[in-house]
Design an enzyme around this catalytic site. Structure first.
Site, PDB file in Angstrom:
ATOM      1  N   ARG A  67       0.815  -1.219   0.000  1.00 26.74           N
ATOM      2  CA  ARG A  67       0.000   0.000   0.000  1.00 26.74           C
ATOM      3  C   ARG A  67       0.847   1.266   0.000  1.00 26.74           C
ATOM      4  NH1 ARG A  67      -5.726  -0.165   1.466  1.00 26.74           N
ATOM      5  NH2 ARG A  67      -6.294  -2.345   1.309  1.00 26.74           N
ATOM      6  N   LEU A  95      -6.184   5.612   2.786  1.00 24.35           N
ATOM      7  CA  LEU A  95      -4.956   6.229   2.270  1.00 24.35           C
ATOM      8  C   LEU A  95      -3.875   6.193   3.344  1.00 24.35           C
ATOM      9  CD1 LEU A  95      -6.661   9.214   0.464  1.00 24.35           C
ATOM     10  CD2 LEU A  95      -5.426   7.340  -0.658  1.00 24.35           C
ATOM     11  N   ASN A 109     -13.314  13.542   1.834  1.00 21.75           N
ATOM     12  CA  ASN A 109     -14.068  12.338   1.475  1.00 21.75           C
ATOM     13  C   ASN A 109     -15.562  12.626   1.551  1.00 21.75           C
ATOM     14  OD1 ASN A 109     -14.494   9.480   0.967  1.00 21.75           O
ATOM     15  ND2 ASN A 109     -15.028   9.280   3.139  1.00 21.75           N
ATOM     16  N   HIS A 111     -19.140  10.835   2.379  1.00 22.80           N
ATOM     17  CA  HIS A 111     -19.608   9.634   3.087  1.00 22.80           C
ATOM     18  C   HIS A 111     -21.135   9.654   3.204  1.00 22.80           C
ATOM     19  CE1 HIS A 111     -19.273   6.185   5.717  1.00 22.80           C
ATOM     20  NE2 HIS A 111     -20.181   6.747   6.488  1.00 22.80           N
ATOM     21  N   ASP A 143      -8.254  11.502   7.412  1.00 24.84           N
ATOM     22  CA  ASP A 143      -7.046  11.163   8.168  1.00 24.84           C
ATOM     23  C   ASP A 143      -6.825   9.658   8.010  1.00 24.84           C
ATOM     24  OD1 ASP A 143      -8.831   9.949   9.884  1.00 24.84           O
ATOM     25  OD2 ASP A 143      -8.692  11.497  11.428  1.00 24.84           O
ATOM     26  N   GLY A 145      -7.753   7.213   9.812  1.00 25.44           N
ATOM     27  CA  GLY A 145      -8.813   6.340  10.307  1.00 25.44           C
ATOM     28  C   GLY A 145      -9.896   6.076   9.271  1.00 25.44           C
ATOM     29  N   ASP A 147     -13.141   7.038   8.159  1.00 25.05           N
ATOM     30  CA  ASP A 147     -14.161   8.097   8.221  1.00 25.05           C
ATOM     31  C   ASP A 147     -14.124   8.856   9.549  1.00 25.05           C
ATOM     32  OD1 ASP A 147     -15.048   7.232   5.672  1.00 25.05           O
ATOM     33  OD2 ASP A 147     -16.254   5.663   6.595  1.00 25.05           O
TER      34      ASP A 147
HETATM   35  C1  GRF Z   1     -21.059   7.585  -2.303  1.00 23.31           C
HETATM   36  O1  GRF Z   1     -22.290   7.362  -1.657  1.00 23.31           O
HETATM   37  C2  GRF Z   1     -20.004   7.945  -1.299  1.00 23.31           C
HETATM   38  O2  GRF Z   1     -20.503   8.619  -0.204  1.00 23.31           O
HETATM   39  C3  GRF Z   1     -19.486   6.606  -0.863  1.00 23.31           C
HETATM   40  O3  GRF Z   1     -19.500   5.830  -2.028  1.00 23.31           O
HETATM   41  C4  GRF Z   1     -20.505   6.309  -2.910  1.00 23.31           C
HETATM   42  C5  GRF Z   1     -19.841   6.566  -4.210  1.00 23.31           C
HETATM   43  O4  GRF Z   1     -20.746   6.919  -5.195  1.00 23.31           O
HETATM   44  N1  GRF Z   1     -18.192   6.750  -0.256  1.00 23.31           N
HETATM   45  P1  GRF Z   1     -20.258   7.423  -6.605  1.00 23.31           P
HETATM   46  O5  GRF Z   1     -19.189   6.452  -7.111  1.00 23.31           O
HETATM   47  O6  GRF Z   1     -19.725   8.815  -6.455  1.00 23.31           O
HETATM   48  O7  GRF Z   1     -21.479   7.359  -7.461  1.00 23.31           O
END
Ligand code: GRF
Length: 190
Positions: A67, A95, A109, A111, A143, A145, A147
């Site tokens: 990685r 990452l 990110n 989420h 970071d 972790g 999320d």
């Molecule tokens: C999104 O819901 C994001 O929050 C999650 O994965 C999904 C990715 O969707 N981490 P896309 O590939 O942008 O359509």
């Protein structure tokens, strides 16, 4: 004598693993994306990048010793294209510090939950299983972790009777697309 105000815009790089609807939202919001990197070859997100004329790079873990080596190569490639802000948009690997230290405080990110509730890869399913009446979307700093980085923006989304993971995720994605575009626009304008 007056000097024109220096303007500096961060190049935006997007990391993807799959569908790429959040990448598409950034493109549609006319945010200049200078590079798209994926850890998986052949995913729809790469097609979206190609259609928009954005350089793509594929960095499968199996092509590297580990990685750290993969993340270092990906960071180097993004930097070489002028990326100063990285957006993880459905990127499904963590990452390593070797990547994060190249873009300090400049990796975000998207989420599909109201963090810190429901971190991890099954956030939508977990929210449904918990029986909550609302979940949401979060844009946060990345970071090391899962999320766990500082929340930049979040918005609630109702869970409706009869929702499946698909219907709920579709409703969350609409909010994600707006939030990620707003946050990226703010970050690159600083
Ligand atoms: C999104 O819901 C994001 O929050 C999650 O994965 C999904 C990715 O969707 N981490 P896309 O590939 O942008 O359509």
């Amino acid at each position: 004598m007056t000097h024109p105000k220096a303007t500096h815009t961060l190049g935006v790089g997007v990391l993807v693993s799959g569908t790429g609807s959040n990448l598409q939202a950034l493109i549609d919001a006319e945010i200049t994306v200078v590079a798209v990197a994926s850890n998986v070859a052949g995913v729809p997100a790469l097609e979206r990048a190609l259609a928009a004329g954005i350089p793509t790079g594929v960095f499968p873990l199996e092509d590297y010793a580990g990685r750290n080596e993969r993340d270092a190569a990906m960071a180097e490639w993004l930097s070489s294209l002028g990326v100063g802000l990285v957006v993880c948009a459905g990127y499904m690997h963590l990452l390593r510090p070797v990547f994060l230290t190249r873009f300090p405080g400049r990796v975000v990110n998207v989420h599909p939950a109201l963090l810190p509730a429901f971190p991890g890869a099954a956030a939508v399913e977990d929210a449904l299983a918990a029986g909550v009446t609302e979940t949401g979307a979060t844009v946060h700093l990345v970071d090391e972790g899962i999320d766990t980085g500082a929340v930049l923006r979040q918005e609630a989304v109702p869970v409706l009777p009869g929702d499946t993971a698909e219907t709920l995720h579709a409703r969350i994605r609409v909010v994600e697309h707006r939030l990620v575009s707003e946050v990226v626009r703010e970050l690159i304008a600083r």
